[in-house]
Write an enzyme that holds these catalytic residues in place. Structure first.
Site, PDB file in Angstrom:
ATOM      1  N   TRP A 183     174.432  88.341  76.721  1.00 59.66           N
ATOM      2  CA  TRP A 183     174.745  86.925  76.515  1.00 59.66           C
ATOM      3  C   TRP A 183     175.624  86.467  77.672  1.00 59.66           C
ATOM      4  O   TRP A 183     176.590  87.140  78.021  1.00 59.66           O
ATOM      5  CB  TRP A 183     175.476  86.669  75.198  1.00 59.66           C
ATOM      6  CG  TRP A 183     175.908  85.229  75.127  1.00 59.66           C
ATOM      7  CD1 TRP A 183     175.094  84.156  74.927  1.00 59.66           C
ATOM      8  CD2 TRP A 183     177.220  84.704  75.367  1.00 59.66           C
ATOM      9  NE1 TRP A 183     175.827  82.983  75.015  1.00 59.66           N
ATOM     10  CE2 TRP A 183     177.127  83.299  75.282  1.00 59.66           C
ATOM     11  CE3 TRP A 183     178.466  85.286  75.635  1.00 59.66           C
ATOM     12  CZ2 TRP A 183     178.228  82.460  75.459  1.00 59.66           C
ATOM     13  CZ3 TRP A 183     179.564  84.448  75.823  1.00 59.66           C
ATOM     14  CH2 TRP A 183     179.440  83.049  75.722  1.00 59.66           C
ATOM     15  N   GLU A 223     170.282  86.978  74.373  1.00 56.47           N
ATOM     16  CA  GLU A 223     170.754  86.047  73.343  1.00 56.47           C
ATOM     17  C   GLU A 223     170.827  84.624  73.893  1.00 56.47           C
ATOM     18  O   GLU A 223     171.604  84.335  74.795  1.00 56.47           O
ATOM     19  CB  GLU A 223     172.146  86.489  72.863  1.00 56.47           C
ATOM     20  CG  GLU A 223     172.764  85.576  71.811  1.00 56.47           C
ATOM     21  CD  GLU A 223     174.178  86.008  71.412  1.00 56.47           C
ATOM     22  OE1 GLU A 223     174.765  86.888  72.080  1.00 56.47           O
ATOM     23  OE2 GLU A 223     174.701  85.454  70.418  1.00 56.47           O
ATOM     24  N   LYS A 225     171.312  80.337  73.678  1.00 57.88           N
ATOM     25  CA  LYS A 225     172.305  79.442  73.090  1.00 57.88           C
ATOM     26  C   LYS A 225     171.995  78.007  73.481  1.00 57.88           C
ATOM     27  O   LYS A 225     171.468  77.759  74.568  1.00 57.88           O
ATOM     28  CB  LYS A 225     173.680  79.855  73.602  1.00 57.88           C
ATOM     29  CG  LYS A 225     174.841  79.144  72.966  1.00 57.88           C
ATOM     30  CD  LYS A 225     176.133  79.886  73.236  1.00 57.88           C
ATOM     31  CE  LYS A 225     177.314  79.112  72.706  1.00 57.88           C
ATOM     32  NZ  LYS A 225     178.558  79.853  72.791  1.00 57.88           N
ATOM     33  N   ASP A 256     171.186  84.386  67.381  1.00 54.70           N
ATOM     34  CA  ASP A 256     172.504  84.146  66.786  1.00 54.70           C
ATOM     35  C   ASP A 256     172.364  82.849  65.995  1.00 54.70           C
ATOM     36  O   ASP A 256     171.979  81.816  66.568  1.00 54.70           O
ATOM     37  CB  ASP A 256     173.549  84.026  67.908  1.00 54.70           C
ATOM     38  CG  ASP A 256     174.959  83.761  67.397  1.00 54.70           C
ATOM     39  OD1 ASP A 256     175.112  82.860  66.552  1.00 54.70           O
ATOM     40  OD2 ASP A 256     175.902  84.422  67.860  1.00 54.70           O
ATOM     41  N   HIS A 259     173.525  79.412  67.288  1.00 59.12           N
ATOM     42  CA  HIS A 259     173.111  78.996  68.625  1.00 59.12           C
ATOM     43  C   HIS A 259     171.930  78.033  68.685  1.00 59.12           C
ATOM     44  O   HIS A 259     171.227  77.970  69.686  1.00 59.12           O
ATOM     45  CB  HIS A 259     172.791  80.235  69.472  1.00 59.12           C
ATOM     46  CG  HIS A 259     174.017  80.995  69.854  1.00 59.12           C
ATOM     47  ND1 HIS A 259     174.021  81.996  70.795  1.00 59.12           N
ATOM     48  CD2 HIS A 259     175.295  80.878  69.437  1.00 59.12           C
ATOM     49  CE1 HIS A 259     175.240  82.473  70.930  1.00 59.12           C
ATOM     50  NE2 HIS A 259     176.029  81.828  70.110  1.00 59.12           N
ATOM     51  N   HIS A 283     172.560  88.141  65.512  1.00 59.06           N
ATOM     52  CA  HIS A 283     174.006  87.978  65.402  1.00 59.06           C
ATOM     53  C   HIS A 283     174.192  87.096  64.195  1.00 59.06           C
ATOM     54  O   HIS A 283     173.871  85.901  64.232  1.00 59.06           O
ATOM     55  CB  HIS A 283     174.591  87.275  66.627  1.00 59.06           C
ATOM     56  CG  HIS A 283     175.091  88.228  67.655  1.00 59.06           C
ATOM     57  ND1 HIS A 283     175.698  87.820  68.805  1.00 59.06           N
ATOM     58  CD2 HIS A 283     175.087  89.585  67.684  1.00 59.06           C
ATOM     59  CE1 HIS A 283     176.041  88.895  69.512  1.00 59.06           C
ATOM     60  NE2 HIS A 283     175.675  89.969  68.862  1.00 59.06           N
ATOM     61  N   ASP A 291     178.865  75.951  66.842  1.00 59.55           N
ATOM     62  CA  ASP A 291     178.884  77.418  66.875  1.00 59.55           C
ATOM     63  C   ASP A 291     180.306  77.924  66.654  1.00 59.55           C
ATOM     64  O   ASP A 291     180.921  78.510  67.531  1.00 59.55           O
ATOM     65  CB  ASP A 291     178.348  77.860  68.254  1.00 59.55           C
ATOM     66  CG  ASP A 291     178.314  79.367  68.401  1.00 59.55           C
ATOM     67  OD1 ASP A 291     178.070  80.053  67.391  1.00 59.55           O
ATOM     68  OD2 ASP A 291     178.533  79.862  69.520  1.00 59.55           O
ATOM     69  N   ASP A 293     181.577  80.163  64.630  1.00 63.21           N
ATOM     70  CA  ASP A 293     181.794  81.574  64.302  1.00 63.21           C
ATOM     71  C   ASP A 293     182.749  81.783  63.138  1.00 63.21           C
ATOM     72  O   ASP A 293     183.627  82.636  63.188  1.00 63.21           O
ATOM     73  CB  ASP A 293     182.227  82.360  65.554  1.00 63.21           C
ATOM     74  CG  ASP A 293     181.084  82.517  66.540  1.00 63.21           C
ATOM     75  OD1 ASP A 293     180.067  83.127  66.175  1.00 63.21           O
ATOM     76  OD2 ASP A 293     181.197  82.008  67.684  1.00 63.21           O
ATOM     77  N   ASP A 323     178.711  88.655  64.100  1.00 61.91           N
ATOM     78  CA  ASP A 323     179.377  88.003  65.222  1.00 61.91           C
ATOM     79  C   ASP A 323     180.159  86.793  64.734  1.00 61.91           C
ATOM     80  O   ASP A 323     179.623  85.695  64.665  1.00 61.91           O
ATOM     81  CB  ASP A 323     178.344  87.587  66.290  1.00 61.91           C
ATOM     82  CG  ASP A 323     178.999  86.966  67.515  1.00 61.91           C
ATOM     83  OD1 ASP A 323     180.217  87.140  67.682  1.00 61.91           O
ATOM     84  OD2 ASP A 323     178.294  86.302  68.303  1.00 61.91           O
TER      85      ASP A 323
HETATM   86  C1  RNT Z   1     178.738  83.522  72.082  1.00 56.63           C
HETATM   87  C2  RNT Z   1     177.812  84.565  71.625  1.00 56.63           C
HETATM   88  C3  RNT Z   1     178.211  85.984  71.911  1.00 56.63           C
HETATM   89  C4  RNT Z   1     179.667  86.274  71.649  1.00 56.63           C
HETATM   90  C5  RNT Z   1     180.008  87.748  71.658  1.00 56.63           C
HETATM   91  C6  RNT Z   1     181.479  87.973  71.735  1.00 56.63           C
HETATM   92  O1  RNT Z   1     178.418  82.274  71.657  1.00 56.63           O
HETATM   93  O2  RNT Z   1     177.543  84.416  70.279  1.00 56.63           O
HETATM   94  O3  RNT Z   1     177.388  86.839  71.234  1.00 56.63           O
HETATM   95  O4  RNT Z   1     180.082  85.747  70.432  1.00 56.63           O
HETATM   96  O5  RNT Z   1     179.319  88.379  72.640  1.00 56.63           O
HETATM   97 ZN    ZN Z   2     176.408  85.937  69.321  1.00 56.87          ZN
END
Ligand code: RNT
Ligand code: ZN
Length: 414
Positions: A183, A223, A225, A256, A259, A283, A291, A293, A323
């Site tokens: 990523w 990955e 986004k 993810d 994303h 993720h 995003d 998290d 994640d």
């Molecule tokens: C960021 C991505 C990525 C990170 C990690 C720490 O938007 O989701 O995967 O969160 O690599």
């Molecule tokens: Zn991620």
């Protein structure tokens, strides 16, 4: 009759074997991210997070040293049921005497052996690895692998190559392949004048990185986004770019669920990718309006994700990783809550009459499909979950233990 015995009977009437569900759940690995415990800072010199991602909150007791992080991970994992892997980022290198001398383009397996030893000591299923393309002075104008500056681009390509080498050793150490997730935060705050150039450079960089890697022990993934904080207008590695890249290069996509556009769901993407790929990586996170998290919770979209894994017989094909990073609550509790939510969702999906529901769809009996779908939502799932925890020597109350740990260990950290 115990509650579990009674639940078993009820599920049986729906053609579902609760014992088989528990047995299956025990075999599904979930890769636990190392970065919840220290707000994604790492050990290799950064003192803040950058690259379009952000940890928010001021809860005290962040792990500030490798020792503290290990201590916290061990505590968190001890409260998590099921099969676990550990997901390590390159910025968590143990540099020792190489500190200040070796940069990310020179990291080797020796800088991560402690992680492998630690994971072995805890009896984990394996270790996964991530090159860290963020929070580092070599990012130039917010770009890494897509940089027009050749020295910068090369530096990050080298970091990627080292990461694939390190992961191969990790895979070998457990005789289980290690996922290497790529990523990068590369993008622009404002409308770019060239959208193609950065993507062509990223493509070239990935080709260079992936020219040679150990196909037996490494599973590379990319990955995508849609945007990040400070890079709202354009992301080099968007979904179309990486899905096409992965298909052509024969590597894996990592989805993810924070994303994509807010109304887009990853649950619906999983079966689309399963139609073309041998493996799909995830993720699992919880985006709140962006995003963000947030800690993963046992919510509808998580259940849908778990359903797609379970009912498509893809528990070995979908590589589940967590994640999220929340600094506003006890970080150990954040870790455990998210991992348990993932486990709950998997168990929930394993306890559905999936075959019966599919048949109703195929036979066009949509009324009955809807009715059955609603009936199974209130089956005694909680009793099976309790039984699973009991068999894992755990209790549904994990907070008491975390509160005790906060009192006795974390408070001493001021
Ligand atoms: C960021 C991505 C990525 C990170 C990690 C720490 O938007 O989701 O995967 O969160 O690599
Ligand atoms: Zn991620």
């Amino acid at each position: 009759m115990t509650r579990f015995e009674s639940a078993k009977e009820i599920y049986k009437a729906f053609g579902v074997d609760a014992e088989a569900a528990i047995a299956a759940l025990k075999e599904i690995p979930v890769s636990v991210h190392c970065w919840q415990g220290d707000d994604v800072i790492g050990f290799d010199g950064a003192d803040s997070l950058s690259g379009g991602i952000q940890t928010t909150g001021n809860y005290p007791y962040r792990a500030r040293t490798p020792e503290e992080l290990f201590e916290d991970i061990e505590k968190a994992l001890s409260l998590m049921p099921g099969k676990k892997r550990l997901n390590v980022h390159a910025c968590y290198a143990f540099l020792g005497e190489d500190k200040g001398k070796v940069d990310r383009d020179g990291y080797t397996y020796k800088h991560f052996e402690k992680w492998v030893e630690f994971a072995k000591k805890l009896g984990l299923d394996g270790v996964d690895f991530n090159p860290t393309f963020f929070a580092h002075p070599k990012m130039k104008d917010g770009l890494s692998l897509s940089s027009p500056d050749e020295e910068t681009r090369k530096f990050w390509v080298e970091h990627g190559k080292r990461s694939l080498e390190i992961a191969a050793e990790m895979g070998k150490a457990f005789s289980k392949p290690a996922l290497v997730n790529i990523w990068i935060p590369d993008g622009f705050k404002d409308v770019p004048s060239d959208r193609l150039g950065p993507r062509l450079r990223l493509k070239k960089s990935l080709d260079e990185m992936l020219a040679h890697y150990d196909k037996e022990w490494v599973i590379p993934a990319v990955e995508s986004k849609v945007f990040g904080i400070g890079v709202e207008s354009y992301t080099v590695g968007n979904n179309e770019f990486y899905q096409n890249y992965a298909a052509k290069a024969g590597i894996c996509c990592l989805l993810d669920n924070g994303h994509y556009h807010p109304t887009e769901v990853v649950s619906d993407k999983i079966p689309s990718l399963l139609a073309f790929y041998d493996k799909v990586a995830l993720h699992v996170t919880r985006p709140v309006r962006w995003d963000s998290d947030h800690v993963v919770l046992f919510e509808d979209e998580l259940k849908e994700i778990a359903k797609e894994i379970v009912r498509n017989d893809a528990t070995k094909k979908v590589l589940i990783g967590l994640d999220y990073f929340d600094a506003s609550i006890n970080r150990i509790s954040a870790w455990v809550t998210g991992q348990r939510a993932m486990q709950k969702a998997l168990l929930y999906a394993l306890l559905l009459p999936n075959q019966a529901l599919k048949s109703l769809q195929d036979e066009g009996r949509f009324t009955e499909q809807m009715v059955l779908g609603e009936r199974v939502k209130t089956l005694p799932f909680g009793d099976v979950w309790e039984e699973y925890l009991k068999r894992e020597n755990l209790s549904d109350d994990y907070y008491s233990e975390i509160a005790r740990y906060e009192q006795t260990v974390l408070r001493g950290r001021k």
